[in-house]
Write a protein that holds these residues in place. Structure first.
Motif, PDB file in Angstrom:
ATOM      1  N   THR A  49      -5.115  30.261   4.152  1.00 16.49           N
ATOM      2  CA  THR A  49      -3.802  29.563   4.476  1.00 16.49           C
ATOM      3  C   THR A  49      -3.591  28.717   5.528  1.00 16.49           C
ATOM      4  O   THR A  49      -2.804  28.324   6.067  1.00 16.49           O
ATOM      5  N   ARG A  50      -4.705  28.079   5.582  1.00 19.65           N
ATOM      6  CA  ARG A  50      -5.095  26.703   6.535  1.00 19.65           C
ATOM      7  C   ARG A  50      -4.455  25.655   5.930  1.00 19.65           C
ATOM      8  O   ARG A  50      -4.204  25.460   4.681  1.00 19.65           O
ATOM      9  N   ARG A  51      -4.243  24.449   6.667  1.00 20.78           N
ATOM     10  CA  ARG A  51      -3.808  23.425   6.428  1.00 20.78           C
ATOM     11  C   ARG A  51      -2.317  23.405   5.628  1.00 20.78           C
ATOM     12  O   ARG A  51      -2.048  22.407   4.884  1.00 20.78           O
ATOM     13  N   ALA A  52      -1.534  24.320   6.289  1.00 22.65           N
ATOM     14  CA  ALA A  52      -0.015  24.434   5.865  1.00 22.65           C
ATOM     15  C   ALA A  52       0.667  24.332   6.979  1.00 22.65           C
ATOM     16  O   ALA A  52       1.981  24.735   6.839  1.00 22.65           O
ATOM     17  N   GLY A  53       0.256  24.214   8.312  1.00 24.51           N
ATOM     18  CA  GLY A  53       0.938  24.135   9.530  1.00 24.51           C
ATOM     19  C   GLY A  53       1.269  25.521  10.280  1.00 24.51           C
ATOM     20  O   GLY A  53       1.739  25.429  11.108  1.00 24.51           O
ATOM     21  N   ILE A  54       0.648  26.577   9.769  1.00 26.80           N
ATOM     22  CA  ILE A  54       0.796  27.816  10.180  1.00 26.80           C
ATOM     23  C   ILE A  54       0.299  27.715  11.892  1.00 26.80           C
ATOM     24  O   ILE A  54       0.714  28.367  12.632  1.00 26.80           O
ATOM     25  N   GLY A  55      -1.085  27.187  11.795  1.00 25.70           N
ATOM     26  CA  GLY A  55      -1.671  27.040  13.082  1.00 25.70           C
ATOM     27  C   GLY A  55      -0.770  26.460  14.103  1.00 25.70           C
ATOM     28  O   GLY A  55      -0.651  26.916  15.505  1.00 25.70           O
ATOM     29  N   GLY A  56      -0.225  25.438  13.817  1.00 24.95           N
ATOM     30  CA  GLY A  56       0.540  24.745  14.748  1.00 24.95           C
ATOM     31  C   GLY A  56       1.818  25.187  15.257  1.00 24.95           C
ATOM     32  O   GLY A  56       2.203  25.512  16.135  1.00 24.95           O
ATOM     33  N   MET A  93      13.094  17.708   3.778  1.00 16.35           N
ATOM     34  CA  MET A  93      12.860  18.855   3.104  1.00 16.35           C
ATOM     35  C   MET A  93      11.625  19.774   3.894  1.00 16.35           C
ATOM     36  O   MET A  93      10.888  18.905   4.357  1.00 16.35           O
ATOM     37  N   SER A  94      12.175  21.039   4.220  1.00 14.07           N
ATOM     38  CA  SER A  94      11.169  21.549   4.947  1.00 14.07           C
ATOM     39  C   SER A  94      10.209  22.027   4.071  1.00 14.07           C
ATOM     40  O   SER A  94      10.029  22.233   2.942  1.00 14.07           O
ATOM     41  N   ASP A  95       8.683  22.380   4.659  1.00 15.70           N
ATOM     42  CA  ASP A  95       7.455  22.643   4.236  1.00 15.70           C
ATOM     43  C   ASP A  95       7.851  24.441   3.594  1.00 15.70           C
ATOM     44  O   ASP A  95       8.267  25.132   4.025  1.00 15.70           O
ATOM     45  N   PRO A  96       7.565  24.415   2.186  1.00 11.96           N
ATOM     46  CA  PRO A  96       7.635  25.586   1.513  1.00 11.96           C
ATOM     47  C   PRO A  96       6.984  26.666   2.254  1.00 11.96           C
ATOM     48  O   PRO A  96       7.556  28.007   2.429  1.00 11.96           O
ATOM     49  N   VAL A  97       5.794  26.555   2.883  1.00 20.44           N
ATOM     50  CA  VAL A  97       4.893  27.830   3.444  1.00 20.44           C
ATOM     51  C   VAL A  97       5.809  27.942   4.815  1.00 20.44           C
ATOM     52  O   VAL A  97       5.939  29.058   5.236  1.00 20.44           O
ATOM     53  N   ILE A  98       6.023  27.203   5.641  1.00 20.85           N
ATOM     54  CA  ILE A  98       6.511  27.119   6.840  1.00 20.85           C
ATOM     55  C   ILE A  98       8.067  27.811   6.931  1.00 20.85           C
ATOM     56  O   ILE A  98       8.435  28.612   7.710  1.00 20.85           O
ATOM     57  N   SER A  99       8.563  27.445   5.881  1.00 26.49           N
ATOM     58  CA  SER A  99      10.122  27.980   5.497  1.00 26.49           C
ATOM     59  C   SER A  99       9.979  29.320   5.455  1.00 26.49           C
ATOM     60  O   SER A  99      10.742  30.221   5.763  1.00 26.49           O
ATOM     61  N   ARG A 100       8.813  29.958   4.864  1.00 29.95           N
ATOM     62  CA  ARG A 100       8.693  31.478   4.565  1.00 29.95           C
ATOM     63  C   ARG A 100       7.999  32.131   5.883  1.00 29.95           C
ATOM     64  O   ARG A 100       7.589  33.520   5.620  1.00 29.95           O
ATOM     65  N   LEU A 101       7.653  31.412   6.849  1.00 34.82           N
ATOM     66  CA  LEU A 101       6.763  32.174   7.909  1.00 34.82           C
ATOM     67  C   LEU A 101       7.827  32.768   8.900  1.00 34.82           C
ATOM     68  O   LEU A 101       8.921  32.343   9.321  1.00 34.82           O
ATOM     69  N   ASN A 102       7.227  34.148   9.222  1.00 34.63           N
ATOM     70  CA  ASN A 102       7.934  34.897  10.285  1.00 34.63           C
ATOM     71  C   ASN A 102       6.842  35.119  11.437  1.00 34.63           C
ATOM     72  O   ASN A 102       5.604  35.412  10.953  1.00 34.63           O
ATOM     73  N   PHE A 103       7.469  35.545  12.558  1.00 34.05           N
ATOM     74  CA  PHE A 103       6.420  35.873  13.593  1.00 34.05           C
ATOM     75  C   PHE A 103       6.710  37.094  14.221  1.00 34.05           C
ATOM     76  O   PHE A 103       7.904  37.869  14.253  1.00 34.05           O
ATOM     77  N   ASN A 104       5.872  38.236  14.513  1.00 33.71           N
ATOM     78  CA  ASN A 104       5.915  39.329  15.301  1.00 33.71           C
ATOM     79  C   ASN A 104       5.460  39.121  16.456  1.00 33.71           C
ATOM     80  O   ASN A 104       4.346  38.317  16.743  1.00 33.71           O
ATOM     81  N   ALA A 105       5.817  39.718  17.524  1.00 29.39           N
ATOM     82  CA  ALA A 105       5.031  40.026  18.850  1.00 29.39           C
ATOM     83  C   ALA A 105       4.799  41.295  19.361  1.00 29.39           C
ATOM     84  O   ALA A 105       5.864  42.173  19.054  1.00 29.39           O
TER      85      ALA A 105
END
Length: 159
Positions: free
Chosen positions: A97-104, A1-13
């Motif tokens: 929003t730390r400790r949710a895998g966003i930094g990694g 099961m994927s992490d709920p925060v990471i599954s909602r993460l999008n990236f801009n460049a």
């Protein structure tokens, strides 16, 4: 099961010629608290110092991490000049929003972007007390160099 925060993460460049990244970078960095500023810049940084930095820095790429449209982290990919250029990654994530895998996740995207650009030698510098980036860089395969400065760690990964 994927992490709920990471599954909602999008990236801009944002590339250097994009007019929108400087205000985004400045607002994000100004939003960081004192400890986060220390971790990001390796020294205490005032609002004025951050504004000067945001106005003058020349990254090759700025990557933004967003959750539900809200910016929660940034990575800057800096590329050195020369015949065999190297990359350096700078990373910061909002405190709430730390400790949710966003930094990694953001760090992995920055490393992938450096590799896509043909950069085989990637560096990161961080305070010895910054356990979050130490874990992130260790997981990514970065090797810490012998201590030169008792408070700052230098690590790199090469192809």
């Amino acid at each position: 099961m994927s992490d709920p925060v990471i599954s909602r993460l999008n990236f801009n460049a944002w590339r250097p010629d994009d007019p929108f990244w400087r205000p985004v970078l400045q607002a994000h960095l100004l939003h960081l608290g004192p400890d986060s500023r220390l971790n990001r810049f390796l020294v205490w940084s005032s609002d004025a110092a951050i504004m000067r930095y945001a106005a003058a820095t020349r990254p090759a790429l700025v990557l933004g991490a967003r959750i539900d449209g809200r910016l929660c982290g940034l990575a800057e990919l800096h590329v050195g000049d020369g015949s065999d250029p190297v990359a350096e990654i700078a990373l910061s994530v909002d405190e709430d929003t730390r400790r949710a895998g966003i930094g990694g996740a953001l760090f992995d995207v920055a490393v992938s972007e450096a590799r896509r650009r043909g950069l085989s030698d990637i560096w990161i510098h961080f305070l010895r007390t910054n356990t979050a980036i130490r874990r992130i860089s260790d997981r990514a395969g970065f090797i810490r160099l012998p201590e030169r400065d008792p408070s700052v760690v230098t690590a790199h990964i090469a192809a």
